[in-house]
Design a protein around this motif. Sequence first.
Motif, PDB file in Angstrom:
ATOM      1  N   ALA A   1       0.805  -1.068  -0.010  1.00 29.60           N
ATOM      2  CA  ALA A   1       0.043  -0.038  -0.156  1.00 29.60           C
ATOM      3  C   ALA A   1       0.697   1.249  -0.003  1.00 29.60           C
ATOM      4  N   GLY A   2       2.201   1.166   0.106  1.00 29.91           N
ATOM      5  CA  GLY A   2       3.106   2.247   0.042  1.00 29.91           C
ATOM      6  C   GLY A   2       3.694   2.528   1.389  1.00 29.91           C
ATOM      7  N   TRP A   3       3.525   1.851   2.567  1.00 29.39           N
ATOM      8  CA  TRP A   3       4.198   2.201   3.739  1.00 29.39           C
ATOM      9  C   TRP A   3       5.514   1.476   3.709  1.00 29.39           C
ATOM     10  N   TYR A   4       6.480   2.456   3.609  1.00 30.73           N
ATOM     11  CA  TYR A   4       7.769   1.502   3.385  1.00 30.73           C
ATOM     12  C   TYR A   4       8.284   0.979   4.792  1.00 30.73           C
ATOM     13  N   GLN A   5       9.210   0.000   4.666  1.00 29.15           N
ATOM     14  CA  GLN A   5       9.373  -0.752   6.175  1.00 29.15           C
ATOM     15  C   GLN A   5       9.983  -0.152   7.186  1.00 29.15           C
ATOM     16  N   ALA A   6      10.836   0.967   6.759  1.00 30.58           N
ATOM     17  CA  ALA A   6      11.504   2.021   7.952  1.00 30.58           C
ATOM     18  C   ALA A   6      10.232   2.735   8.540  1.00 30.58           C
ATOM     19  N   GLU A   7       9.304   3.280   7.883  1.00 30.14           N
ATOM     20  CA  GLU A   7       8.034   3.748   8.431  1.00 30.14           C
ATOM     21  C   GLU A   7       7.318   2.970   9.335  1.00 30.14           C
ATOM     22  N   ILE A   8       7.226   1.758   8.813  1.00 30.60           N
ATOM     23  CA  ILE A   8       6.397   0.697   9.543  1.00 30.60           C
ATOM     24  C   ILE A   8       7.047   0.303  10.803  1.00 30.60           C
ATOM     25  N   ALA A   9       8.368  -0.003  10.847  1.00 30.64           N
ATOM     26  CA  ALA A   9       9.265  -0.032  11.868  1.00 30.64           C
ATOM     27  C   ALA A   9       9.192   0.907  12.856  1.00 30.64           C
ATOM     28  N   ARG A  10       9.088   2.197  12.491  1.00 29.08           N
ATOM     29  CA  ARG A  10       9.020   3.451  13.403  1.00 29.08           C
ATOM     30  C   ARG A  10       7.928   3.533  14.022  1.00 29.08           C
ATOM     31  N   ARG A  11       6.785   3.142  13.329  1.00 33.12           N
ATOM     32  CA  ARG A  11       5.511   3.247  14.172  1.00 33.12           C
ATOM     33  C   ARG A  11       5.128   2.214  15.135  1.00 33.12           C
ATOM     34  N   LEU A  12       5.917   1.002  14.898  1.00 27.36           N
ATOM     35  CA  LEU A  12       5.918  -0.226  15.802  1.00 27.36           C
ATOM     36  C   LEU A  12       6.876   0.067  16.789  1.00 27.36           C
ATOM     37  N   GLY A  13       7.647   1.129  16.805  1.00 26.20           N
ATOM     38  CA  GLY A  13       9.004   1.260  17.914  1.00 26.20           C
ATOM     39  C   GLY A  13       9.861  -0.036  17.922  1.00 26.20           C
ATOM     40  N   LYS A  14      10.295  -0.310  16.673  1.00 23.19           N
ATOM     41  CA  LYS A  14      11.234  -1.513  16.426  1.00 23.19           C
ATOM     42  C   LYS A  14      12.470  -1.127  15.328  1.00 23.19           C
ATOM     43  N   GLN A  15      13.386  -1.866  15.374  1.00 30.86           N
ATOM     44  CA  GLN A  15      14.491  -1.666  14.532  1.00 30.86           C
ATOM     45  C   GLN A  15      13.905  -2.102  13.122  1.00 30.86           C
ATOM     46  N   LYS A  16      14.315  -1.587  12.072  1.00 26.48           N
ATOM     47  CA  LYS A  16      13.904  -1.820  10.647  1.00 26.48           C
ATOM     48  C   LYS A  16      14.700  -3.031  10.286  1.00 26.48           C
ATOM     49  N   GLU A  17      15.633  -3.786  10.641  1.00 25.84           N
ATOM     50  CA  GLU A  17      16.332  -5.123  10.697  1.00 25.84           C
ATOM     51  C   GLU A  17      15.337  -6.155  11.087  1.00 25.84           C
ATOM     52  N   ASN A  18      14.819  -5.814  12.441  1.00 24.77           N
ATOM     53  CA  ASN A  18      14.235  -6.884  12.948  1.00 24.77           C
ATOM     54  C   ASN A  18      12.923  -7.031  12.020  1.00 24.77           C
ATOM     55  N   LEU A  19      12.200  -5.903  11.709  1.00 32.03           N
ATOM     56  CA  LEU A  19      10.954  -5.966  10.936  1.00 32.03           C
ATOM     57  C   LEU A  19      11.106  -6.864   9.511  1.00 32.03           C
ATOM     58  N   LYS A  20      12.229  -6.462   8.987  1.00 35.33           N
ATOM     59  CA  LYS A  20      12.983  -7.115   7.540  1.00 35.33           C
ATOM     60  C   LYS A  20      12.814  -8.513   7.983  1.00 35.33           C
ATOM     61  N   GLN A  21      13.417  -8.890   9.035  1.00 30.17           N
ATOM     62  CA  GLN A  21      13.812 -10.388   9.191  1.00 30.17           C
ATOM     63  C   GLN A  21      12.363 -11.146   9.350  1.00 30.17           C
ATOM     64  N   ILE A  22      11.222 -10.511  10.094  1.00 33.79           N
ATOM     65  CA  ILE A  22      10.106 -11.129   9.889  1.00 33.79           C
ATOM     66  C   ILE A  22       9.371 -11.256   8.724  1.00 33.79           C
ATOM     67  N   ILE A  23       9.599 -10.203   7.767  1.00 32.37           N
ATOM     68  CA  ILE A  23       8.836 -10.257   6.584  1.00 32.37           C
ATOM     69  C   ILE A  23       9.427 -11.342   5.466  1.00 32.37           C
ATOM     70  N   ASP A  24      10.872 -11.497   5.546  1.00 25.61           N
ATOM     71  CA  ASP A  24      11.940 -12.212   4.801  1.00 25.61           C
ATOM     72  C   ASP A  24      11.530 -13.599   5.145  1.00 25.61           C
ATOM     73  N   ARG A  25      11.478 -13.778   6.336  1.00 26.90           N
ATOM     74  CA  ARG A  25      11.281 -15.102   6.863  1.00 26.90           C
ATOM     75  C   ARG A  25      10.183 -15.923   6.369  1.00 26.90           C
ATOM     76  N   GLY A  26       9.240 -15.214   5.892  1.00 27.88           N
ATOM     77  CA  GLY A  26       8.209 -15.782   5.146  1.00 27.88           C
ATOM     78  C   GLY A  26       7.036 -16.359   6.104  1.00 27.88           C
ATOM     79  N   GLU A  27       5.775 -16.792   5.477  1.00 29.05           N
ATOM     80  CA  GLU A  27       4.601 -17.209   6.298  1.00 29.05           C
ATOM     81  C   GLU A  27       4.829 -18.369   6.865  1.00 29.05           C
ATOM     82  N   SER A  28       5.833 -19.233   6.731  1.00 30.03           N
ATOM     83  CA  SER A  28       6.157 -20.506   7.478  1.00 30.03           C
ATOM     84  C   SER A  28       6.760 -20.147   9.143  1.00 30.03           C
ATOM     85  N   GLY A  29       7.391 -19.041   9.115  1.00 33.35           N
ATOM     86  CA  GLY A  29       7.872 -18.524  10.339  1.00 33.35           C
ATOM     87  C   GLY A  29       7.051 -18.375  11.617  1.00 33.35           C
TER      88      GLY A  29
END
Length: 278
Positions: free
Chosen positions: A134-162
Amino acid sequence: MTTARPAEAFEHGDTRRYRRGCRCTKCKAGANRANIKNRYLRQTGRGTMRTPDRAADHLLLLRAAGLTDQAIRKHTGICPDVMYRILRREGVIHAVTEARITRVPVPAATGAFANRAYIPGHGTVRRLRALVAAGWYQAEIARRLGKQKENLKQIIDRGESGQVAQYVANEVRALYAELHNQRPEDHGVPARFADRARKLAADRGWAAPGYWDDDDLDNPDFVPATEATPRYIELAENGLELEAQGYTRAQAAIRLGVSKDALQQAISRYRKALEEAA
């Protein structure tokens, strides 16, 4: 290896005791009452068998709240084989089994359990990817969740089986409810960042919020129809073709690489669409 529960583990009059060989007057009467009730339910279109989805969802909630599998089995009275088959969402279960599971209250996860409880991550990953689409880039999502971008990226890249922690899933669910129908550009996100996020999602085939209903996000068998030919149509037509060739629905599902329930849902949706078109 699982040890079957003996007849003596159940009260006289319980159909499970009858099925294990007890032929006393009470057990015979209990089995007869159950047969009459089941026959009536079938005749009135209310069969006693259920898909395992509702029970599986409740088992996951019990796990996420910190209950061990042994404790869950003690509360529900089900054996390990049945429990793990339900969690794999295989076959069907009796309505009584479903009721035994769903009536166990979910305790509030507190203390260490609030952080250690893990659940399947497909719903969380889908919500995050949909926000990116929808256009919410990962750094902005991480900021709004109060998390590091790399932590968020790990969740996304791990995929649905994680798996993800329950509290993370709750935070993402709340953020998705807030942002999924909002344009990032209307909330201070530069257009070039939003466009870059949408392009990333398109390149990776991530479905935007418009392709999901709330229930679909947490349904592991649901596939959003983002292709030119909706996935459910392709799946249903292939499944029906295999059945015409003599395969059972379960065999067709195996050949198509999906669960029997997923194929059934696709065929039901396909037939409904044909009826509406007619």
